[in-house]
Design a protein around this motif. Structure first.
Motif, PDB file in Angstrom:
ATOM      1  N   VAL A  38       0.861  -1.422  -0.332  1.00 20.80           N
ATOM      2  CA  VAL A  38       0.137   0.208  -0.350  1.00 20.80           C
ATOM      3  C   VAL A  38       0.728   1.806   0.128  1.00 20.80           C
ATOM      4  O   VAL A  38       1.615   1.242   0.943  1.00 20.80           O
ATOM      5  CB  VAL A  38      -1.270   0.301   1.637  1.00 20.80           C
ATOM      6  CG1 VAL A  38      -2.083   1.570   1.110  1.00 20.80           C
ATOM      7  CG2 VAL A  38      -1.742  -0.981   1.310  1.00 20.80           C
ATOM      8  N   VAL A  39       0.272   2.479  -0.484  1.00 19.88           N
ATOM      9  CA  VAL A  39       1.376   3.050  -1.422  1.00 19.88           C
ATOM     10  C   VAL A  39       0.864   4.483  -1.225  1.00 19.88           C
ATOM     11  O   VAL A  39      -0.167   4.736  -1.694  1.00 19.88           O
ATOM     12  CB  VAL A  39       1.948   3.077  -2.836  1.00 19.88           C
ATOM     13  CG1 VAL A  39       3.615   2.051  -2.557  1.00 19.88           C
ATOM     14  CG2 VAL A  39       1.661   3.179  -3.559  1.00 19.88           C
ATOM     15  N   VAL A  40       1.190   5.369  -0.946  1.00 22.91           N
ATOM     16  CA  VAL A  40       1.038   7.101  -1.292  1.00 22.91           C
ATOM     17  C   VAL A  40       1.520   7.355  -1.755  1.00 22.91           C
ATOM     18  O   VAL A  40       2.812   7.570  -2.126  1.00 22.91           O
ATOM     19  CB  VAL A  40       1.228   7.878   0.447  1.00 22.91           C
ATOM     20  CG1 VAL A  40       0.314   8.838   0.369  1.00 22.91           C
ATOM     21  CG2 VAL A  40       0.745   7.264   1.183  1.00 22.91           C
ATOM     22  N   ALA A  41       1.022   8.170  -2.723  1.00 23.88           N
ATOM     23  CA  ALA A  41       1.501   8.901  -4.217  1.00 23.88           C
ATOM     24  C   ALA A  41       0.903  10.517  -4.210  1.00 23.88           C
ATOM     25  O   ALA A  41       0.011  10.734  -4.009  1.00 23.88           O
ATOM     26  CB  ALA A  41       1.289   7.750  -5.182  1.00 23.88           C
ATOM     27  N   CYS A  42       1.127  10.921  -5.055  1.00 24.41           N
ATOM     28  CA  CYS A  42       0.356  12.141  -5.577  1.00 24.41           C
ATOM     29  C   CYS A  42      -0.382  11.769  -6.605  1.00 24.41           C
ATOM     30  O   CYS A  42      -0.084  11.017  -7.597  1.00 24.41           O
ATOM     31  CB  CYS A  42       1.818  13.488  -6.484  1.00 24.41           C
ATOM     32  SG  CYS A  42       2.785  14.202  -4.707  1.00 24.41           S
ATOM     33  N   LEU A  88       6.407   9.910  -8.295  1.00 22.45           N
ATOM     34  CA  LEU A  88       4.657  10.891  -7.572  1.00 22.45           C
ATOM     35  C   LEU A  88       4.267   9.651  -6.717  1.00 22.45           C
ATOM     36  O   LEU A  88       3.837   9.743  -6.007  1.00 22.45           O
ATOM     37  CB  LEU A  88       3.758  10.129  -8.482  1.00 22.45           C
ATOM     38  CG  LEU A  88       3.589  12.271  -9.754  1.00 22.45           C
ATOM     39  CD1 LEU A  88       2.348  12.050 -11.105  1.00 22.45           C
ATOM     40  CD2 LEU A  88       3.960  12.774  -9.564  1.00 22.45           C
ATOM     41  N   ILE A  89       6.207   9.109  -6.387  1.00 22.64           N
ATOM     42  CA  ILE A  89       5.326   8.436  -5.517  1.00 22.64           C
ATOM     43  C   ILE A  89       6.206   8.060  -3.884  1.00 22.64           C
ATOM     44  O   ILE A  89       6.971   8.494  -4.280  1.00 22.64           O
ATOM     45  CB  ILE A  89       5.874   6.075  -5.904  1.00 22.64           C
ATOM     46  CG1 ILE A  89       4.808   5.815  -7.080  1.00 22.64           C
ATOM     47  CG2 ILE A  89       5.098   5.545  -4.251  1.00 22.64           C
ATOM     48  CD1 ILE A  89       3.818   5.268  -7.168  1.00 22.64           C
ATOM     49  N   LEU A  90       5.283   8.778  -2.938  1.00 24.78           N
ATOM     50  CA  LEU A  90       5.183   9.317  -1.900  1.00 24.78           C
ATOM     51  C   LEU A  90       6.827   8.405  -0.764  1.00 24.78           C
ATOM     52  O   LEU A  90       7.595   8.285  -0.194  1.00 24.78           O
ATOM     53  CB  LEU A  90       4.914  10.040  -1.577  1.00 24.78           C
ATOM     54  CG  LEU A  90       4.160  11.094  -1.672  1.00 24.78           C
ATOM     55  CD1 LEU A  90       3.307  11.784  -0.784  1.00 24.78           C
ATOM     56  CD2 LEU A  90       5.300  12.086  -2.070  1.00 24.78           C
TER      57      LEU A  90
END
Length: 116
Positions: A38-42, A88-90
């Motif tokens: 699970v990732v946080v991205a813009c 864009l992947i934080l």
């Protein structure tokens, strides 16, 4: 030195049942990304907006990210905007937590009178 860990709050229902609205995720920036993370991205169409999604596979253009709850209202993922470029992947989510309701103490519990 900046910490590699950042906290984000989940909004919306696109990651149910894994993540609920109001959950917090701790994200390790710069972590190696793998399928099923699970990732946080813009958001690719609006980089000021952040998204939380699951990594499904790698393409030549970046990571294919999907919502766990495809039926969520307003859901947007790679089915809508294609693969998300690496830039864009934080980071990768490494922990989830929920804030519990604040501790409430009754006035009688604070009284100096002793039961007896």
């Amino acid at each position: 030195m900046r910490s590699p860990l950042r906290r984000f709050e989940v909004a919306g229902e696109s990651m149910l049942p894994t993540l609920r609205p109001g959950d917090r995720v701790v994200v390790r920036t710069g972590a190696r990304i793998r399928v099923d993370d699970v990732v946080v991205a813009c958001h690719p169409r609006d980089p000021a907006q952040l998204i939380v999604k699951r990594v499904v596979h790698r393409t030549e253009d970046g990571w294919w990210l999907e919502s766990d709850n495809q039926g969520a209202a307003g859901r947007q993922d790679s089915w809508d905007f294609d693969a998300v470029p690496d830039r864009l992947i934080l980071g990768r989510a490494v922990a989830r937590y929920r804030l519990t309701s604040p501790l409430r103490i009754s006035a009688s519990a604070l009284s100096r009178r002793r039961a007896g």
